[in-house]
Design a protein around this motif. Structure first.
Motif, mmCIF file in Angstrom:
data_model
loop_
_atom_site.group_PDB
_atom_site.id
_atom_site.type_symbol
_atom_site.label_atom_id
_atom_site.label_comp_id
_atom_site.label_asym_id
_atom_site.label_seq_id
_atom_site.Cartn_x
_atom_site.Cartn_y
_atom_site.Cartn_z
ATOM 1 N N TYR A 5 37.137 42.747 45.345
ATOM 2 C CA TYR A 5 36.442 43.353 44.205
ATOM 3 C C TYR A 5 37.205 43.077 42.904
ATOM 4 O O TYR A 5 36.621 42.684 41.898
ATOM 5 C CB TYR A 5 36.304 44.859 44.436
ATOM 6 C CG TYR A 5 35.599 45.569 43.300
ATOM 7 C CD1 TYR A 5 36.323 46.147 42.266
ATOM 8 C CD2 TYR A 5 34.217 45.649 43.249
ATOM 9 C CE1 TYR A 5 35.692 46.784 41.216
ATOM 10 C CE2 TYR A 5 33.574 46.289 42.204
ATOM 11 C CZ TYR A 5 34.322 46.843 41.198
ATOM 12 O OH TYR A 5 33.689 47.468 40.158
ATOM 13 N N LEU A 6 38.514 43.274 42.917
ATOM 14 C CA LEU A 6 39.311 43.062 41.709
ATOM 15 C C LEU A 6 39.337 41.590 41.296
ATOM 16 O O LEU A 6 39.291 41.282 40.097
ATOM 17 C CB LEU A 6 40.733 43.589 41.915
ATOM 18 C CG LEU A 6 40.839 45.113 42.032
ATOM 19 C CD1 LEU A 6 42.245 45.518 42.448
ATOM 20 C CD2 LEU A 6 40.443 45.779 40.734
ATOM 21 N N GLN A 60 36.924 39.460 41.818
ATOM 22 C CA GLN A 60 35.597 39.229 41.251
ATOM 23 C C GLN A 60 35.519 39.811 39.835
ATOM 24 O O GLN A 60 34.981 39.181 38.925
ATOM 25 C CB GLN A 60 34.552 39.875 42.155
ATOM 26 C CG GLN A 60 33.133 39.481 41.852
ATOM 27 C CD GLN A 60 32.169 40.084 42.874
ATOM 28 O OE1 GLN A 60 32.452 41.100 43.504
ATOM 29 N NE2 GLN A 60 31.029 39.456 43.032
ATOM 30 N N GLU A 61 36.076 40.979 39.656
ATOM 31 C CA GLU A 61 36.090 41.606 38.337
ATOM 32 C C GLU A 61 36.899 40.768 37.341
ATOM 33 O O GLU A 61 36.475 40.575 36.197
ATOM 34 C CB GLU A 61 36.670 43.014 38.442
ATOM 35 C CG GLU A 61 36.569 43.833 37.181
ATOM 36 C CD GLU A 61 37.083 45.253 37.383
ATOM 37 O OE1 GLU A 61 36.412 46.173 36.905
ATOM 38 O OE2 GLU A 61 38.147 45.433 38.024
ATOM 39 N N ASN A 62 38.044 40.234 37.778
ATOM 40 C CA ASN A 62 38.859 39.375 36.909
ATOM 41 C C ASN A 62 38.104 38.116 36.509
ATOM 42 O O ASN A 62 38.170 37.695 35.352
ATOM 43 C CB ASN A 62 40.175 39.002 37.591
ATOM 44 C CG ASN A 62 41.174 40.135 37.553
ATOM 45 O OD1 ASN A 62 41.075 41.040 36.730
ATOM 46 N ND2 ASN A 62 42.148 40.095 38.452
ATOM 47 N N PHE A 112 34.914 37.765 36.278
ATOM 48 C CA PHE A 112 33.883 38.181 35.327
ATOM 49 C C PHE A 112 34.488 38.365 33.927
ATOM 50 O O PHE A 112 33.932 37.902 32.929
ATOM 51 C CB PHE A 112 33.226 39.483 35.796
ATOM 52 C CG PHE A 112 32.254 40.056 34.825
ATOM 53 C CD1 PHE A 112 32.608 41.127 34.017
ATOM 54 C CD2 PHE A 112 30.980 39.518 34.685
ATOM 55 C CE1 PHE A 112 31.716 41.651 33.105
ATOM 56 C CE2 PHE A 112 30.073 40.035 33.773
ATOM 57 C CZ PHE A 112 30.454 41.104 32.976
ATOM 58 N N LEU A 113 35.633 39.035 33.869
ATOM 59 C CA LEU A 113 36.278 39.256 32.573
ATOM 60 C C LEU A 113 36.719 37.940 31.932
ATOM 61 O O LEU A 113 36.607 37.771 30.714
ATOM 62 C CB LEU A 113 37.464 40.205 32.730
ATOM 63 C CG LEU A 113 37.091 41.649 33.092
ATOM 64 C CD1 LEU A 113 38.338 42.457 33.425
ATOM 65 C CD2 LEU A 113 36.306 42.299 31.975
#
Length: 152
Positions: A115-116, A118-120, A122-123
């Motif tokens: 999850y993290l 994927q979040e990175n 995206f950012l």
């Protein structure tokens, strides 16, 4: 007004039924197959008590309130997109307070890592797009300045 609780003997009797997933003192969870079959038979005009008896569950053990709420819940399940699937474990909510096994803890941490990551990603993409939009805006302003100075 109190809730009707299942005694230990009643819980044992209910657990022995293949259509029942879990039983506690106050709750009972049915299998997906039970819910599908119950709905199908209810649609054909069979009564809840008769359906429960055919499936090996004593209707008097459940009581009138549980039988009527069961009918209502089965109707709701039938109208849902997810159908008779039990979604309670898939909802996020209050964090679990139970002690996790090492395997469960590893699975949870691996999920959190994915999850993290994927979040990175995206950012990073949004930051890149922001910089790209800012650069393009600066280019437009430079071109406008250059065209204004060349006109003079």
């Amino acid at each position: 007004m109190g809730r009707n609780k299942f005694s230990e003997e009643q819980q044992i009797q209910l657990r022995s039924n293949p259509f029942i997933e879990k039983v506690s003192e106050t709750t009972i969870s049915y299998t997906k197959e039970f819910k599908e079959r119950f709905h199908h038979e209810y649609q054909t005009g069979k009564g809840p008590s008769a359906i429960l008896s055919d499936m090996g569950i004593d209707p008097t053990l459940l009581g009138e309130k549980r039988r009527s709420s069961l009918v209502q819940r089965i109707k709701e399940y039938a109208s849902r997109i997810d159908g008779y699937q039990d979604l309670r474990g898939k909802n996020s909510g209050r964090p679990s307070t139970k002690e996790l096994t090492d395997v469960d803890r590893i699975k949870r941490l691996e999920h959190q890592i994915r999850y993290l990551k994927q979040e990175n990603e995206f950012l990073k993409k949004t930051e890149f797009l922001d910089r790209q939009a800012e650069w393009q805006e600066n280019q437009k302003q430079r071109q406008k300045k250059n065209s204004d100075t060349s006109k003079k």
